[in-house]
Design an enzyme around this catalytic site. Sequence first.
Site, PDB file in Angstrom:
ATOM      1  N   SER A 134      61.073  57.594  27.690  1.00 40.27           N
ATOM      2  CA  SER A 134      60.056  57.077  28.605  1.00 40.27           C
ATOM      3  C   SER A 134      60.640  56.944  30.001  1.00 40.27           C
ATOM      4  O   SER A 134      61.582  56.179  30.223  1.00 40.27           O
ATOM      5  CB  SER A 134      59.548  55.719  28.130  1.00 40.27           C
ATOM      6  OG  SER A 134      58.760  55.120  29.135  1.00 40.27           O
ATOM      7  N   HIS A 184      57.842  61.028  27.861  1.00 39.05           N
ATOM      8  CA  HIS A 184      56.791  60.020  27.767  1.00 39.05           C
ATOM      9  C   HIS A 184      56.559  59.395  29.138  1.00 39.05           C
ATOM     10  O   HIS A 184      57.509  58.986  29.815  1.00 39.05           O
ATOM     11  CB  HIS A 184      57.194  58.942  26.760  1.00 39.05           C
ATOM     12  CG  HIS A 184      56.110  57.960  26.455  1.00 39.05           C
ATOM     13  ND1 HIS A 184      55.131  58.214  25.525  1.00 39.05           N
ATOM     14  CD2 HIS A 184      55.848  56.733  26.955  1.00 39.05           C
ATOM     15  CE1 HIS A 184      54.307  57.175  25.456  1.00 39.05           C
ATOM     16  NE2 HIS A 184      54.719  56.262  26.329  1.00 39.05           N
ATOM     17  N   ASP A 191      54.326  56.499  31.150  1.00 33.66           N
ATOM     18  CA  ASP A 191      53.492  55.304  31.037  1.00 33.66           C
ATOM     19  C   ASP A 191      52.692  55.101  32.312  1.00 33.66           C
ATOM     20  O   ASP A 191      53.255  54.909  33.391  1.00 33.66           O
ATOM     21  CB  ASP A 191      54.365  54.069  30.782  1.00 33.66           C
ATOM     22  CG  ASP A 191      54.968  54.087  29.390  1.00 33.66           C
ATOM     23  OD1 ASP A 191      54.210  54.187  28.418  1.00 33.66           O
ATOM     24  OD2 ASP A 191      56.209  54.009  29.275  1.00 33.66           O
ATOM     25  N   MET A 232      50.036  52.680  34.143  1.00 31.84           N
ATOM     26  CA  MET A 232      49.511  51.308  34.106  1.00 31.84           C
ATOM     27  C   MET A 232      48.751  51.010  35.396  1.00 31.84           C
ATOM     28  O   MET A 232      49.167  51.419  36.475  1.00 31.84           O
ATOM     29  CB  MET A 232      50.663  50.305  33.949  1.00 31.84           C
ATOM     30  CG  MET A 232      51.585  50.584  32.781  1.00 31.84           C
ATOM     31  SD  MET A 232      52.922  49.358  32.678  1.00 31.84           S
ATOM     32  CE  MET A 232      53.983  50.118  31.454  1.00 31.84           C
ATOM     33  N   HIS A 267      50.678  58.167  28.349  1.00 33.60           N
ATOM     34  CA  HIS A 267      50.092  56.967  27.742  1.00 33.60           C
ATOM     35  C   HIS A 267      49.290  56.230  28.803  1.00 33.60           C
ATOM     36  O   HIS A 267      49.856  55.654  29.731  1.00 33.60           O
ATOM     37  CB  HIS A 267      51.231  56.110  27.183  1.00 33.60           C
ATOM     38  CG  HIS A 267      50.781  54.836  26.553  1.00 33.60           C
ATOM     39  ND1 HIS A 267      51.671  53.829  26.227  1.00 33.60           N
ATOM     40  CD2 HIS A 267      49.549  54.380  26.190  1.00 33.60           C
ATOM     41  CE1 HIS A 267      51.003  52.822  25.685  1.00 33.60           C
ATOM     42  NE2 HIS A 267      49.716  53.128  25.660  1.00 33.60           N
ATOM     43  N   MET A 308      47.453  53.288  29.982  1.00 35.95           N
ATOM     44  CA  MET A 308      47.182  51.852  29.842  1.00 35.95           C
ATOM     45  C   MET A 308      46.330  51.426  31.026  1.00 35.95           C
ATOM     46  O   MET A 308      46.746  50.656  31.895  1.00 35.95           O
ATOM     47  CB  MET A 308      48.507  51.077  29.786  1.00 35.95           C
ATOM     48  CG  MET A 308      49.268  51.302  28.497  1.00 35.95           C
ATOM     49  SD  MET A 308      50.962  50.669  28.562  1.00 35.95           S
ATOM     50  CE  MET A 308      51.793  52.117  29.214  1.00 35.95           C
ATOM     51  N   MET A 318      52.062  50.365  19.390  1.00 31.01           N
ATOM     52  CA  MET A 318      52.907  49.606  20.295  1.00 31.01           C
ATOM     53  C   MET A 318      53.704  48.578  19.484  1.00 31.01           C
ATOM     54  O   MET A 318      53.124  47.808  18.706  1.00 31.01           O
ATOM     55  CB  MET A 318      52.074  48.898  21.351  1.00 31.01           C
ATOM     56  CG  MET A 318      51.376  49.831  22.333  1.00 31.01           C
ATOM     57  SD  MET A 318      52.527  50.894  23.241  1.00 31.01           S
ATOM     58  CE  MET A 318      53.534  49.666  24.085  1.00 31.01           C
ATOM     59  N   GLY A 337      53.164  46.772  29.067  1.00 26.90           N
ATOM     60  CA  GLY A 337      53.165  46.314  30.443  1.00 26.90           C
ATOM     61  C   GLY A 337      54.514  46.378  31.118  1.00 26.90           C
ATOM     62  O   GLY A 337      54.600  46.574  32.323  1.00 26.90           O
ATOM     63  N   PHE A 338      55.586  46.232  30.335  1.00 28.10           N
ATOM     64  CA  PHE A 338      56.926  46.222  30.921  1.00 28.10           C
ATOM     65  C   PHE A 338      57.920  46.903  29.995  1.00 28.10           C
ATOM     66  O   PHE A 338      57.787  46.822  28.764  1.00 28.10           O
ATOM     67  CB  PHE A 338      57.395  44.782  31.187  1.00 28.10           C
ATOM     68  CG  PHE A 338      56.520  44.032  32.155  1.00 28.10           C
ATOM     69  CD1 PHE A 338      56.675  44.186  33.523  1.00 28.10           C
ATOM     70  CD2 PHE A 338      55.524  43.191  31.692  1.00 28.10           C
ATOM     71  CE1 PHE A 338      55.846  43.508  34.416  1.00 28.10           C
ATOM     72  CE2 PHE A 338      54.695  42.502  32.573  1.00 28.10           C
ATOM     73  CZ  PHE A 338      54.862  42.668  33.941  1.00 28.10           C
ATOM     74  N   GLY A 339      58.924  47.559  30.572  1.00 22.77           N
ATOM     75  CA  GLY A 339      59.995  48.142  29.793  1.00 22.77           C
ATOM     76  C   GLY A 339      61.041  47.100  29.442  1.00 22.77           C
ATOM     77  O   GLY A 339      61.052  45.999  30.001  1.00 22.77           O
ATOM     78  N   ASP A 371      56.360  52.774  20.145  1.00 24.10           N
ATOM     79  CA  ASP A 371      56.781  52.568  21.530  1.00 24.10           C
ATOM     80  C   ASP A 371      57.024  51.082  21.757  1.00 24.10           C
ATOM     81  O   ASP A 371      56.113  50.266  21.635  1.00 24.10           O
ATOM     82  CB  ASP A 371      55.683  53.075  22.470  1.00 24.10           C
ATOM     83  CG  ASP A 371      56.039  52.927  23.941  1.00 24.10           C
ATOM     84  OD1 ASP A 371      57.135  52.433  24.246  1.00 24.10           O
ATOM     85  OD2 ASP A 371      55.203  53.312  24.786  1.00 24.10           O
ATOM     86  N   GLY A 372      58.270  50.743  22.095  1.00 21.96           N
ATOM     87  CA  GLY A 372      58.609  49.367  22.423  1.00 21.96           C
ATOM     88  C   GLY A 372      59.841  48.877  21.692  1.00 21.96           C
ATOM     89  O   GLY A 372      59.828  48.735  20.474  1.00 21.96           O
ATOM     90  N   GLY A 373      60.918  48.672  22.432  1.00 22.14           N
ATOM     91  CA  GLY A 373      62.140  48.161  21.818  1.00 22.14           C
ATOM     92  C   GLY A 373      62.847  49.160  20.927  1.00 22.14           C
ATOM     93  O   GLY A 373      63.661  48.773  20.083  1.00 22.14           O
TER      94      GLY A 373
END
Length: 219
Positions: free
Chosen positions: A8, A33, A35, A37, A66, A68, A137, A142-144, A175-177
Amino acid sequence: MKKKIAPSILSADFARLGDEVQAVAAAGADYIHIDVMDGMFVPNITIGPLVVEAVKQVTTLPLDVHLMIEQPERYLEAFVQAGATILSVHPETCRHLQRTLRAIRELGAHPAVALNPATPLSTLDHVLDDVEMILLMTVNPGFGGQEFIPAMLPKIRKLKSLLTRAQKKIPIEVDGGIAISTIKKVAAAGADVFVAGSGIFKTPDYKKTIATMKRLIAA
């Protein structure tokens, strides 16, 4: 189904974005990827079609975009024209989800649905024929740099079971962590595509990191 890594660019060095994209591509990435927003659906503002177009100019990898954003149907054509290969939308942002997914396909891109941690899988009940990927998700968007939510592992397993029973070969993206420390258990739960931002871009050796991730998800 082949497992894929999607770095990402949210965590990339934007002053060197072209070089960063080319570096992860050379290191073995499968997708890029992106993002998007809007500061309304999520509490952050990032990029638009112009950056997608710029990324497209420096890589041949598929661009996994993606969205958002509220009312994504207003911008589908712009993102496809900019080079998006896959477009993910959130059900909460679409007044008519099936119509939006169909529009993405008609524009020549691959439609995907993105589900936030608290969004139930039942949202997918009547659109499985219209999606080519499902993005779960594993943090609140909203945040990396956020930590993976462990409660998402059962959700991944449940979705995998649901797709198997429905005889649908739809890849599950997470996606996330996602990092070396979490990717193996996420793969074991049934994920197929792994979005990693800081888990790749904040490491000193992209090639070594991606190679390690691929070894872990293949184990």
